[in-house]
Design a protein around this motif. Structure first.
Motif, PDB file in Angstrom:
ATOM      1  N   GLU A 113      63.252  98.236  33.484  1.00 56.40           N
ATOM      2  CA  GLU A 113      62.827  99.643  33.410  1.00 56.40           C
ATOM      3  C   GLU A 113      64.028 100.575  33.199  1.00 56.40           C
ATOM      4  OE1 GLU A 113      62.217  97.593  35.962  1.00 56.40           O
ATOM      5  OE2 GLU A 113      62.574  98.522  37.915  1.00 56.40           O
TER       6      GLU A 113
ATOM      7  N   THR B  66      60.811  93.010  26.624  1.00 56.18           N
ATOM      8  CA  THR B  66      61.043  93.459  28.008  1.00 56.18           C
ATOM      9  C   THR B  66      59.735  93.845  28.697  1.00 56.18           C
ATOM     10  OG1 THR B  66      61.270  95.855  27.579  1.00 56.18           O
ATOM     11  CG2 THR B  66      63.257  94.501  27.288  1.00 56.18           C
ATOM     12  N   LEU B  67      58.598  93.549  28.071  1.00 57.70           N
ATOM     13  CA  LEU B  67      57.321  94.044  28.600  1.00 57.70           C
ATOM     14  C   LEU B  67      56.615  93.073  29.530  1.00 57.70           C
ATOM     15  CD1 LEU B  67      55.870  95.670  25.363  1.00 57.70           C
ATOM     16  CD2 LEU B  67      56.766  96.856  27.369  1.00 57.70           C
ATOM     17  N   LEU B  68      56.697  91.787  29.224  1.00 51.98           N
ATOM     18  CA  LEU B  68      55.884  90.828  29.975  1.00 51.98           C
ATOM     19  C   LEU B  68      56.642  90.217  31.144  1.00 51.98           C
ATOM     20  CD1 LEU B  68      53.766  89.049  27.225  1.00 51.98           C
ATOM     21  CD2 LEU B  68      53.093  90.835  28.823  1.00 51.98           C
ATOM     22  N   CYS B  69      55.867  89.845  32.131  1.00 50.15           N
ATOM     23  CA  CYS B  69      56.389  89.239  33.358  1.00 50.15           C
ATOM     24  C   CYS B  69      56.923  87.844  33.093  1.00 50.15           C
ATOM     25  CB  CYS B  69      55.260  89.129  34.375  1.00 50.15           C
ATOM     26  SG  CYS B  69      53.815  88.245  33.720  1.00 50.15           S
ATOM     27  N   PRO B  70      57.871  87.400  33.924  1.00 46.35           N
ATOM     28  CA  PRO B  70      58.174  85.973  33.940  1.00 46.35           C
ATOM     29  C   PRO B  70      56.937  85.235  34.464  1.00 46.35           C
ATOM     30  CG  PRO B  70      59.258  87.104  35.778  1.00 46.35           C
ATOM     31  CD  PRO B  70      58.620  88.167  34.934  1.00 46.35           C
TER      32      PRO B  70
ATOM     33  N   ASN C 172      54.724  82.730  36.582  1.00 45.83           N
ATOM     34  CA  ASN C 172      54.904  82.248  37.957  1.00 45.83           C
ATOM     35  C   ASN C 172      53.703  81.397  38.363  1.00 45.83           C
ATOM     36  OD1 ASN C 172      52.844  84.047  38.624  1.00 45.83           O
ATOM     37  ND2 ASN C 172      54.176  85.493  39.679  1.00 45.83           N
TER      38      ASN C 172
ATOM     39  N   ASP D 128      51.224  81.917  40.269  1.00 45.62           N
ATOM     40  CA  ASP D 128      49.932  82.595  40.266  1.00 45.62           C
ATOM     41  C   ASP D 128      49.371  82.734  38.856  1.00 45.62           C
ATOM     42  OD1 ASP D 128      49.792  83.443  43.233  1.00 45.62           O
ATOM     43  OD2 ASP D 128      51.782  84.053  42.606  1.00 45.62           O
ATOM     44  N   LEU D 129      50.256  82.914  37.877  1.00 43.32           N
ATOM     45  CA  LEU D 129      49.807  83.012  36.488  1.00 43.32           C
ATOM     46  C   LEU D 129      49.235  81.673  36.019  1.00 43.32           C
ATOM     47  CD1 LEU D 129      51.556  84.837  33.592  1.00 43.32           C
ATOM     48  CD2 LEU D 129      50.901  82.471  33.283  1.00 43.32           C
TER      49      LEU D 129
ATOM     50  N   ALA E 253      59.684  82.019  37.115  1.00 41.14           N
ATOM     51  CA  ALA E 253      60.058  82.558  38.431  1.00 41.14           C
ATOM     52  C   ALA E 253      60.650  81.444  39.302  1.00 41.14           C
ATOM     53  CB  ALA E 253      58.845  83.183  39.110  1.00 41.14           C
TER      54      ALA E 253
ATOM     55  N   THR F 165      61.329  88.549  42.653  1.00 42.98           N
ATOM     56  CA  THR F 165      61.609  88.137  41.276  1.00 42.98           C
ATOM     57  C   THR F 165      61.707  89.374  40.393  1.00 42.98           C
ATOM     58  OG1 THR F 165      60.357  86.099  41.628  1.00 42.98           O
ATOM     59  CG2 THR F 165      60.808  86.719  39.349  1.00 42.98           C
ATOM     60  N   PRO F 166      62.911  89.758  39.997  1.00 45.06           N
ATOM     61  CA  PRO F 166      63.006  90.901  39.083  1.00 45.06           C
ATOM     62  C   PRO F 166      62.293  90.592  37.768  1.00 45.06           C
ATOM     63  CG  PRO F 166      65.185  90.328  39.978  1.00 45.06           C
ATOM     64  CD  PRO F 166      64.244  89.217  40.348  1.00 45.06           C
ATOM     65  N   ALA F 167      61.855  91.621  37.066  1.00 45.11           N
ATOM     66  CA  ALA F 167      61.330  91.436  35.714  1.00 45.11           C
ATOM     67  C   ALA F 167      62.432  90.824  34.856  1.00 45.11           C
ATOM     68  CB  ALA F 167      60.872  92.770  35.138  1.00 45.11           C
TER      69      ALA F 167
ATOM     70  N   ARG G 274      50.700  89.645  21.870  1.00 48.17           N
ATOM     71  CA  ARG G 274      51.602  88.496  22.000  1.00 48.17           C
ATOM     72  C   ARG G 274      51.662  87.798  20.641  1.00 48.17           C
ATOM     73  NH1 ARG G 274      48.696  89.557  26.434  1.00 48.17           N
ATOM     74  NH2 ARG G 274      49.507  89.070  28.519  1.00 48.17           N
TER      75      ARG G 274
END
Lengths: 220, 220
Positions: free
Chosen positions: B66, B105-109, B111, B113-114, B128, B145-147, B165
């Motif tokens: 961010e 830079t938009l999507l999460c690593p 993990n 749960d995903l 993650a 876990t930072p982005a 995507r």
């Protein structure tokens, strides 16, 4: 390690139904139970409000903008957006929105380092400080500043990949209503930014109104 | 509270000059000193590599997507992008890039749960997990876990606010070179995603090559 739930529950009373003023440039955090709706009104239409939410049953689980974008497949949030945590669970949702919509998820909450970069000397209030101060008033702390959802803040991702900061686009009296999907701590910051024009061309932070609603008030 | 530096220094040896294989679906973290260049080669062009960096003098200071977007006024990162921390200091920069650019830079690593959401049962490696495992091998830990900056990952912000995507767009043998702007811990994860096509239509994570370069090797 984040993939293991920490279960860091809190003992904070729930915020009663009623109104409170979110003072210009200041923050406020409170706990609400699942199903509670919180209406945030922008009397002038110009005030950006940084927003965070944390799972009251585990403060280490926070709303994550990178997971919001992944789950909703959108960059901004709008009516209907599920604001999920990094555990992919919706902690809160936007259930009503009379503003210009497209609330920003791209830019950082302002902090002390940003104001130093902008040439401010001495202390300048910031959204990051407002978050931690608000949590501190509840006896809570988090060890870092999650990215915020920037309500009423207008930022556009351009086709060439650049990012444009726009003037506020909402009309006076616009509001968003956020529903707690589980027991959460919400935090709001009336952005104290008075150097750039993100809060309008006159660079003046302004009060907003927060209403914690009784169930019957919003049948949506 | 984040605006106060924590100063959490580490005692980890610096990574020597040389090559190492970033195994498919696995992660690696190491420390490099200011000025060191690290070349990441994508032999097949298809592998997304999640990336993080931390200040070795204060592990609580991490590269923040961010703040990257705020400082560079761009959504993706490219050659020349300063990857800043939440303290607004460039910890690393992209100094060379032969890939398709526009690193996400938009999507999460990804993990645990995903992968559960995607229907995977049992343990599935994730970016993650790779981050925390890589840090753990150095005796380090971070409490969340930072982005990530998602190198070689193609994601487009559409004019209507939706997020698309895309298939990987880099050619085999493409590389990015990242320069440490201060003493940092870098972490890389060869994304283990094998359910969606973010690592290519055959959904197969692949090895990448990391080279820690001597100063003379890259006069850029």
């Amino acid at each position: 390690m984040q993939s293991t739930p920490h279960e860091r529950p809190i003992s904070v009373p729930h915020q009663p139904v009623g109104e409170l003023v979110l003072e210009a440039g200041r923050g406020k955090a409170f706990r609400v139970s699942a199903g509670t709706k919180v209406k945030l009104t922008n009397p002038y239409g110009t005030q950006a409000v940084d927003f965070w939410a944390f799972n009251a049953a585990d403060l280490d689980e926070y709303v994550s903008t990178e997971h919001i974008r992944s789950v909703n497949s959108t960059v901004p949030v709008n009516r209907g957006s599920r604001m999920v945590s990094w555990r992919r669970r919706p902690l809160v949702s936007i259930v009503e929105d009379t503003s210009a919509g497209d609330h920003d998820t791209l830019l950082c909450p302002c902090n002390a380092d940003l104001y130093a970069e902008l040439g401010c000397t001495g202390h300048h209030r910031s959204c990051a400080e407002n978050l931690h101060e608000g949590l501190g008033e509840l006896g809570l702390d988090v060890p870092f500043t999650p990215a915020s959802v920037n309500l009423f803040m207008s930022v556009r991702a351009e086709p060439d990949g650049t990012l444009t900061r726009l003037l506020p686009a909402s009309r006076p009296g616009s509001h968003v209503t956020i529903r707690a999907e589980t027991d959460v701590v919400m935090a709001f910051s009336s952005c104290p930014q008075d150097v750039t024009t993100i809060n309008g061309p006159d660079r003046t932070p302004r009060d907003c109104l927060i209403e914690v609603l009784a169930d019957a008030e919003t049948p949506a």
